[in-house]
Design an enzyme around this catalytic site. Structure first.
Site, PDB file in Angstrom:
ATOM      1  N   VAL A 182      46.035  45.243  34.819  1.00  0.00           N
ATOM      2  CA  VAL A 182      44.636  45.327  33.922  1.00  0.00           C
ATOM      3  C   VAL A 182      45.176  46.168  32.545  1.00  0.00           C
ATOM      4  CG1 VAL A 182      42.335  46.094  33.411  1.00  0.00           C
ATOM      5  CG2 VAL A 182      43.082  45.314  35.652  1.00  0.00           C
TER       6      VAL A 182
ATOM      7  N   LYS B 147      35.769  51.678  40.328  1.00  0.00           N
ATOM      8  CA  LYS B 147      34.341  51.524  41.225  1.00  0.00           C
ATOM      9  C   LYS B 147      34.218  52.291  42.461  1.00  0.00           C
ATOM     10  CE  LYS B 147      36.886  47.822  42.514  1.00  0.00           C
ATOM     11  NZ  LYS B 147      37.669  46.908  41.622  1.00  0.00           N
TER      12      LYS B 147
ATOM     13  N   GLU C 154      31.983  48.286  32.485  1.00  0.00           N
ATOM     14  CA  GLU C 154      31.703  46.706  32.908  1.00  0.00           C
ATOM     15  C   GLU C 154      32.911  46.492  33.836  1.00  0.00           C
ATOM     16  OE1 GLU C 154      29.432  44.287  33.104  1.00  0.00           O
ATOM     17  OE2 GLU C 154      28.728  44.706  30.940  1.00  0.00           O
TER      18      GLU C 154
ATOM     19  N   ILE D  92      32.317  39.199  34.112  1.00  0.00           N
ATOM     20  CA  ILE D  92      30.712  38.925  34.118  1.00  0.00           C
ATOM     21  C   ILE D  92      30.033  40.140  33.402  1.00  0.00           C
ATOM     22  CG2 ILE D  92      28.726  38.339  35.248  1.00  0.00           C
ATOM     23  CD1 ILE D  92      30.655  37.396  37.731  1.00  0.00           C
TER      24      ILE D  92
ATOM     25  N   GLU E  49      45.233  41.403  49.506  1.00  0.00           N
ATOM     26  CA  GLU E  49      46.324  42.097  49.760  1.00  0.00           C
ATOM     27  C   GLU E  49      46.933  42.196  51.142  1.00  0.00           C
ATOM     28  OE1 GLU E  49      45.691  45.960  47.840  1.00  0.00           O
ATOM     29  OE2 GLU E  49      43.775  44.960  47.045  1.00  0.00           O
TER      30      GLU E  49
ATOM     31  N   LYS F 124      30.677  48.428  44.661  1.00  0.00           N
ATOM     32  CA  LYS F 124      29.966  47.528  43.487  1.00  0.00           C
ATOM     33  C   LYS F 124      28.456  47.799  43.732  1.00  0.00           C
ATOM     34  CE  LYS F 124      34.069  44.999  42.979  1.00  0.00           C
ATOM     35  NZ  LYS F 124      34.792  43.950  43.282  1.00  0.00           N
TER      36      LYS F 124
END
Lengths: 435, 435
Positions: free
Chosen positions: A13, A104, A128, A135, A189, A204
């Site tokens: 990321v 999270k 976000e 989303i 994973e 989440k």
């Protein structure tokens, strides 16, 4: 004016964020009104291979080149895990930096401490990217639906389990087969337990519930049940009953009082519901607001660029807030400083598939004549069906699906066909295959 | 601190805004940190019947009790039409007021003039309610997906036509029959032309395209085709090909250059696509971002409270900006000033339907014994299926769907049934009927 960013973590990321900030620099500058600059990225190992090469001098192994660095206004925490992420975020807030995070697990377990510190420091913590990838569900709950009492949330919040379930449902695979396939495809994973036991989705769900109801459920109070006991026969029975099975994250408020109902488990849902159509690694959330009604959001729940899309969206938002402290109106984010009217592509140049229905005389040679017209106009037919004679007129429906063709050619061909004596009423409906 | 609002227009949506501001005053105050107050609402006729009674002294027939009134920071334009809405909005911006509007026709045709004036005046023009009712699509394009180059938009943007099309598709009604039904149900207006000819959806498509691509398409350049030529036979053929028909608003950018492709017409789309599942008066938008991938949003596209939900969301956003001019960080909107951990409802109190599968010995009395257990625990069975003998074990699957029951009772009954000698492996999956 310049907003300087530091990354904690430069994995998948992080590299996506670096890529967006670099390759979309002009786009972001246009929208915000000033540039973003990635000045430091903290890594554990300077020589590891990255998904996107950073500029020279950006990588460092010392987190305090980012946290507490007075040059850096926005700290993006993308390392994951509880420590040292927790301590570094708290330090950054104390030092007056804004924080953007995708973590999270940290927010679900230490959110109260972190948001309290942010309030004391008068700084933003944006997240976000922590729920449902690209989303914009956090923004929707915080801003779009602000005026609503939220009544319920239903979510498919883990792409790996949804992929496994979709495969079990579609091809009657066993759980073990679908898991192995998902691991081979890189979705699950090597140790898949956090996904398949529901913990990742539960984190989440805790965050979404906090946003929706202003109450942070304790993780240990929530009924969390994974997908490993599902069997092909259950999918078959579900289908007989008109249901599909999904790993569903649920929270709801009963008449606005009493404790919150929060649970996460495999659930059967009506097969016609929008959530039932969310397959593969997609995520989705249905939010029921007392004024808005049911708002449904879906999209990629994970992945390098979808997650980076949300992280950079948050960075831009923080950059606007941080300007707002300088007593000016926030930039409008529309990139509309020089908005002007522009012509669009003429419809004649659209390249589309078409459904055509001709009412034709049912006699020899008609099909060949019409298809000849289309051939001469470079339109190739994908399917032809002739049926349904109208008893009043004696005409039959000749229906054709074309391959992609230029609207201009198609209209010319239809106009020519319409002139034929054997052709009556005609209908044209465009086919959107590229959806 | 107090944010004062004035309404231009007090019809259906205006009354919905007044209701939300009044009945949710505490909720909004908690989130924003200070109250909103509706001080004036401009009407044409003081004695007309309203959907929500205003406080004494709020109604007026003079628009300049709102526009240019130095007490009022936010002007909500909900009167519709081009004039006098255009002139009043321009005057409000010149007077330093922020504007929230639901007026898609005005923005689609005079947006450049209005946004230019807003930029000069350093004021916001917010319009979430102008497109797709309660769905936060404006916010998603402006903020959530800011970091993306938008590649395409596909939308179902008019609830009336989608209702008509859904009825034609489901029950083979003719267009005239479905229109009449839609008028009787109050969805279609007496003069339905703006909906069925596609103009209303085209206005929304212009606004979405402007947000997505930073270019305002000229309405007169767009191919706009309504739904009045659709016939039942086309829906039947579509279904044979695996398609459904929708009135689709489309815009896309070809490889990031060349003119924008913008069009609105009935289109066949694959029946498995999420957009195909959007029925009745619902709206939906699929946005393809280069980083985010496909983001899908759906929900109520119109109506008093869904539209008011978006208007009040915009008012709150403007109220935050307007504070930001006072050189303080914007309020966090989370209502988390006093966030604390709270217990959730124990799972044992959940009231749900259940799918139960028991592997049982295939012999007389087993079904009666098991169903007796459930009866004693106050659980009523909705369906029972017995089938699929396992050749290895000789056991059959006894599958039961229950009506809603307490999780506690259900678990007790399952535990009791599991102890029976004739009962082997057991599976439980909850059924979410209230989705």
């Amino acid at each position: 004016m310049l907003t300087k960013i530091g990354l904690l973590g430069y994995g998948n990321v992080g590299a996506g964020v670096a890529r967006l900030v670099k390759t979309e620099a002009q786009l972001l500058d246009d929208k915000l009104g000033w540039p973003l600059s990635l000045v430091k990225a903290v890594v554990r190992n300077l020589s590891a291979n990255r998904g996107f090469a950073s500029d020279p001098g950006v990588l460092t192994t010392d987190p305090h080149e980012v946290v507490g660095n007075p040059e850096i206004q926005v700290v993006c925490e993308l390392m994951g895990g509880i420590e040292p992420a927790r301590t570094l975020i708290l330090e950054a807030l104390s030092a007056g930096q804004h924080v953007v995070t995708a973590n999270k697990a940290l927010l679900a377990t230490h959110g109260i401490e972190i948001f309290k510190k942010a309030a004391e420091a008068n700084r933003d913590v944006m997240f976000e990217a922590a729920v449902a990838g690209a989303i914009p569900v956090i923004r929707t709950l915080k801003e779009g639906l602000t005026a609503n009492r939220i009544q319920s949330l239903y979510g498919i919040l883990n792409g790996t389990t949804n992929h496994i379930i979709s495969r079990m449902s579609k091809d009657a695979l066993t759980f073990q087969e679908a898991l192995a396939e998902s691991q081979a495809a890189g979705y699950a994973e090597a140790d898949p337990s956090s996904d398949i036991d529901g913990l990742d989705a539960a984190h989440k769900l805790v965050l979404l519930s906090a946003l929706a109801y202003g109450v942070l459920p304790r993780l240990e109070d929530i009924h969390v049940e994974g997908i490993s006991l599902l069997e092909p026969v259950d999918f078959a029975f579900a289908s007989e009953f008109g249901y599909v099975i999904k790993l569903l994250a649920i929270s709801c408020l009963h008449d606005g009082h009493g404790p919150l109902e929060v649970r996460l488990h495999p659930a059967m849902i009506p097969s016609g519901h929008l959530l039932a159509g969310v397959n593969g690694v997609m995520n989705a959330i249905m939010i029921r607001g007392h004024a808005s009604g049911d708002i449904f959001l879906s999209g990629p729940g994970a992945g390098m660029m979808p997650t980076a899309s949300s992280v950079v969206g948050d960075i831009i938002e923080v950059a606007r807030s941080h300007l707002s402290m300088a007593s000016t109106l926030r930039p409008p984010l529309l990139g509309w400083r020089n908005l002007k009217a522009e012509a669009v592509m003429p419809m004649s140049e659209a390249l589309l598939g078409y459904y055509l229905r001709f009412a034709v005389l049912d006699k020899p040679g008609v099909l060949s004549a019409i298809s000849g017209v289309f051939g001469r106009h470079n339109i190739s037919l994908a399917q032809v069906i002739q049926k349904g004679q109208d008893p009043r007129t004696g005409l039959v429906n000749l229906v054709m699906l074309t391959h992609r063709a230029l609207e201009r050619d198609l209209q010319a061909a239809v106009a020519e066909a319409r002139k034929m004596e054997t052709v009556g009423d005609t209908r044209l409906i465009r086919v959107e295959e590229s959806l």
